[in-house]
Design an enzyme around this catalytic site. Structure first.
Site, PDB file in Angstrom:
ATOM      1  N   ASP A   1     -35.381 -26.225  20.877  1.00  0.00           N
ATOM      2  CA  ASP A   1     -34.742 -24.825  20.453  1.00  0.00           C
ATOM      3  C   ASP A   1     -35.940 -24.094  21.027  1.00  0.00           C
ATOM      4  O   ASP A   1     -37.149 -24.374  21.440  1.00  0.00           O
ATOM      5  CB  ASP A   1     -34.898 -24.628  18.846  1.00  0.00           C
ATOM      6  CG  ASP A   1     -35.034 -23.245  18.409  1.00  0.00           C
ATOM      7  OD1 ASP A   1     -33.945 -22.562  18.706  1.00  0.00           O
ATOM      8  OD2 ASP A   1     -36.213 -22.814  17.546  1.00  0.00           O
TER       9      ASP A   1
ATOM     10  N   ASP B   1     -37.251 -25.737  14.626  1.00  0.00           N
ATOM     11  CA  ASP B   1     -38.302 -25.439  13.586  1.00  0.00           C
ATOM     12  C   ASP B   1     -37.395 -24.160  12.452  1.00  0.00           C
ATOM     13  O   ASP B   1     -38.187 -23.888  11.209  1.00  0.00           O
ATOM     14  CB  ASP B   1     -39.630 -24.610  13.936  1.00  0.00           C
ATOM     15  CG  ASP B   1     -39.162 -23.050  14.582  1.00  0.00           C
ATOM     16  OD1 ASP B   1     -37.935 -23.091  15.074  1.00  0.00           O
ATOM     17  OD2 ASP B   1     -39.945 -22.407  14.593  1.00  0.00           O
TER      18      ASP B   1
ATOM     19  N   ASP C   1     -31.683 -24.499  13.198  1.00  0.00           N
ATOM     20  CA  ASP C   1     -31.676 -25.646  13.988  1.00  0.00           C
ATOM     21  C   ASP C   1     -31.402 -26.817  13.285  1.00  0.00           C
ATOM     22  O   ASP C   1     -31.098 -28.081  13.601  1.00  0.00           O
ATOM     23  CB  ASP C   1     -33.126 -25.986  14.382  1.00  0.00           C
ATOM     24  CG  ASP C   1     -33.484 -24.870  15.275  1.00  0.00           C
ATOM     25  OD1 ASP C   1     -32.684 -24.341  16.037  1.00  0.00           O
ATOM     26  OD2 ASP C   1     -34.870 -24.388  15.266  1.00  0.00           O
TER      27      ASP C   1
END
Length: 643
Positions: free
Chosen positions: A341, A540, A544
């Site tokens: 990410d 995080d 996600d």
């Protein structure tokens, strides 16, 4: 009267000492029993050579009972519970068989070495459990609570609730997660992140349970209950990891039951067939059957995986890498591609001001101070970044707008200094006007992946502030390490194509996928799995979590959301991406050691079985070869405890 008092005092002190002594010795009881068993065997061997054979047999029997009790008890209990024979039962049968043909010393030595290998396995387990015990001891049981009237009271940590205020003095360990309300200090967060360098913490900074306040007194407002802290989650993660078996371990345990039955069946055949087909004597036939029972037992094979897995999990925990189970630790070593990410993972997740372009009639200070005064009323990350920039650079008090209106997703409108101000994206202030203002610079900033915020006074655009989510300094290093391991790297982000391209170039990933909503992230992970096989995802945020769950191995950043931490298979307690390469190296090292153990144990078993049929190995050497290989396998696994 004094004598009675002294006697009572002696009895009380004895009762107090004995439990503490027993508590200290308890983890080592198996090793102590094995040692006593070995001493009895040595004395029995000496007595046998001095023609005290009956006395030596008695000592051998004592060695049997003392050394073999723990493993025999374990084997019998597991056999009854699972209704299936196991390797411990094979050892019991082999020892009894040795006695039946008069090989008392050999049977006792078999039990002794089996007890030593069992003690080593227990040591590995205790060493891993010790990491949890050490962690649990780091959390204080009491805290100094500050009441609204200023009164201080020592209370149990379990009684504290969210929003309570506590006082933490220098040298004390922080009992619960919270935010600093008063004071400045240095905090040692090694217990949480593995980072040995203390961090300076000020008002509004987060502090975590289990960390140490090194210098100043601080007042902390609690943000979580004692059983919901990050520290408590670490303990829970390690405990669950120890109980979860890797695929290899599950296979070996399933294989063990069938293998034991096959060995016992062959032993039954070997007690008869060689006498009739090979012309061996009955004594030789039974003797070789007992040797086969010893050397064919899969003790070393069974011990090839679990000690290595526990040692690796323990090693990772010390470095701030938490594995939720052996299966994830094993899979990580086979990862072919890793998806990252962007926000909060590759980047800091905190935009900063990079460029300020102003009209010739205005100064940068004037524009920044005015913009920050208006943006201070917004909670948008870009607004906060501008306010932070103004406070750090100019350190002057902000003004108060006459009126302000937040247009969510677009910008803000305000009245200030007898003018109407509009601050926001190009479409908010007017696409045409925005393009006409410093057009070449605007295009360049867009190509660099920066977000432009326009400042409009009445109907004229007078300034442009560019912001960017900065790539973490360690991201490039982490990506480079992963590439050295032959791992393909992909950045997945919800940002625009231009921003994604700029960040991917800066972070040096192999590929990027832009404009991804959570469902598209999941689709992308599935496509990567089809292409590369074993795929990991690093993230995080809440958005996600679905992708973390879809990946073969989900890796969460320790400062991420609770949902990401719950969903992930591996947690990096410090937001330090190079730790991923360390985790992969640890996984590969564990897989390599397990492979060494399995190949070595099978090779020793095959060699001893062949030697037995060729009648070139005696029972003592069979015992030493078989049990010695088990000890070597466990010692090889213990190398994983070292960093």
């Amino acid at each position: 009267m004094s004598t009675e008092t002294e006697l009572k005092s002696f009895v009380q002190s004895t009762l107090e000492v004995k439990p503490s002594l027993f508590a200290k010795l308890a983890p080592h009881l198996e090793l102590i029993a094995a040692g006593i068993s070995g001493i009895f065997i040595l004395i029995g061997w000496i007595l046998n050579h001095l023609d005290y054979s009956h006395l030596s047999i008695s000592l051998y029997l004592l060695a049997f009972v003392i050394g073999g009790y723990a493993k025999a008890k374990e084997g019998i209990e597991e056999t009854i519970a699972n209704k299936e024979l196991n390797v411990e039962m094979l050892m019991i049968f082999a020892a009894i068989g040795s006695c039946l043909i008069g090989y008392w010393a050999e049977g006792a030595i078999l039990i002794f070495i089996f007890a030593v290998s069992g003690a080593l396995e227990t040591y590995t387990m205790n060493k891993s459990n010790k990491e949890i015990s050490a962690l649990m001891n780091l959390q204080p049981e009491e805290a100094v609570k500050i009441h609204p009237d200023g009164r201080e009271e020592i209370v149990p940590v379990s009684s504290l609730t969210v929003s309570d205020t506590i006082l933490i003095k220098p040298g004390e360990r922080i009992p619960v997660d919270g935010k600093i309300a008063k004071g400045t200090t240095a905090i040692d967060e090694a217990a949480i992140t593995g980072e040995s360098i203390p961090l300076t913490k000020e008002i509004n900074d987060e502090v975590f349970a289990g960390t140490v306040n090194l210098s100043g007194s601080i007042t902390v407002i609690l943000t979580k209950h004692a059983d919901e802290t990050l520290f408590q989650k670490i303990i829970t993660l390690i405990q669950s990891a120890q109980s979860e078996k890797s695929p290899s371990q599950a296979f070996i345990e399933k294989f063990e039951g069938a293998y034991v039955k096959i060995v016992l069946s062959i032993v039954v055949l070997l007690t008869f067939l060689p006498h009739f087909f090979l012309g061996w004597s009955w004594n030789e036939t039974f003797y070789r059957a007992m040797i086969f029972l010893v050397v064919a037992s899969p003790c070393a094979l069974v011990a090839s995986i679990m000690p290595a897995t526990l040692a690796a999990i323990s090693n990772g925990a010390r470095a701030g890498i938490l594995f939720k189970g052996g299966v994830h630790l094993e899979n990580l070593g086979h990862v072919r591609a890793i998806a990252f990410d962007k926000t909060g993972t590759l980047t800091k997740g905190m935009p900063v001001v990079t460029n300020v372009i102003v009209h010739d009639e205005y100064s940068e200070k004037e524009i920044i101070q005015l913009t920050a005064s208006i943006e201070s009323h917004s909670n948008h990350p870009l607004a906060k970044a501008i306010v932070r920039y103004a406070e750090q650079k100019y350190k002057e008090p902000l003004k108060q707008p006459e009126s302000i209106q937040d247009n969510s997703g677009w910008g803000v409108t305000a009245k200030m200094d007898n003018a109407e101000w509009r601050i926001g994206k190009a479409a908010f202030v007017g696409e045409k006007e925005a393009k006409n203002f410093q057009n070449e610079i605007f295009n360049q900033l867009s190509a660099e992946g920066k977000t432009a915020v326009f400042i409009q006074r009445n109907d004229e655009i007078i300034a442009l502030i560019a912001l960017k989510d900065i790539v973490r300094t360690e991201s490039k290093k982490a990506i480079e390490h992963l590439k050295q391991h032959g791992i393909y790297t992909i950045m997945i982000t919800g940002d625009s194509e231009k921003t994604a391209k700029a960040i991917s170039n800066e972070s040096n990933v192999n590929e990027y996928i832009a404009e991804c909503l959570p469902e598209k992230k999941v689709t992308s992970i599935k496509e990567l799995k089809e292409k590369y096989g074993i795929v990991a995802m690093v993230g995080d945020g809440i958005n996600d979590a679905p992708a973390l769950a879809t990946a073969n191995v989900g890796i969460a950043m320790g400062e991420g959301t609770d949902v990401a931490l719950e969903t992930a298979d591996v947690v990096l307690m410090k937001n330090d991406l190079p730790r991923i390469a360390e985790a992969i190296h640890l996984s590969k090292r564990m897989n390599r050691i397990i492979k060494q153990n399995i190949i070595f144990s099978i090779s020793v078993i095959m060699l001893l079985i062949v030697s037995n049929f060729l009648q070139v190995v005696a029972l003592p050497f069979g015992v030493i070869g078989h049990e010695g290989s088990t000890i070597l396998v466990i010692l090889n696994s213990l190398r994983l405890l070292k960093s």
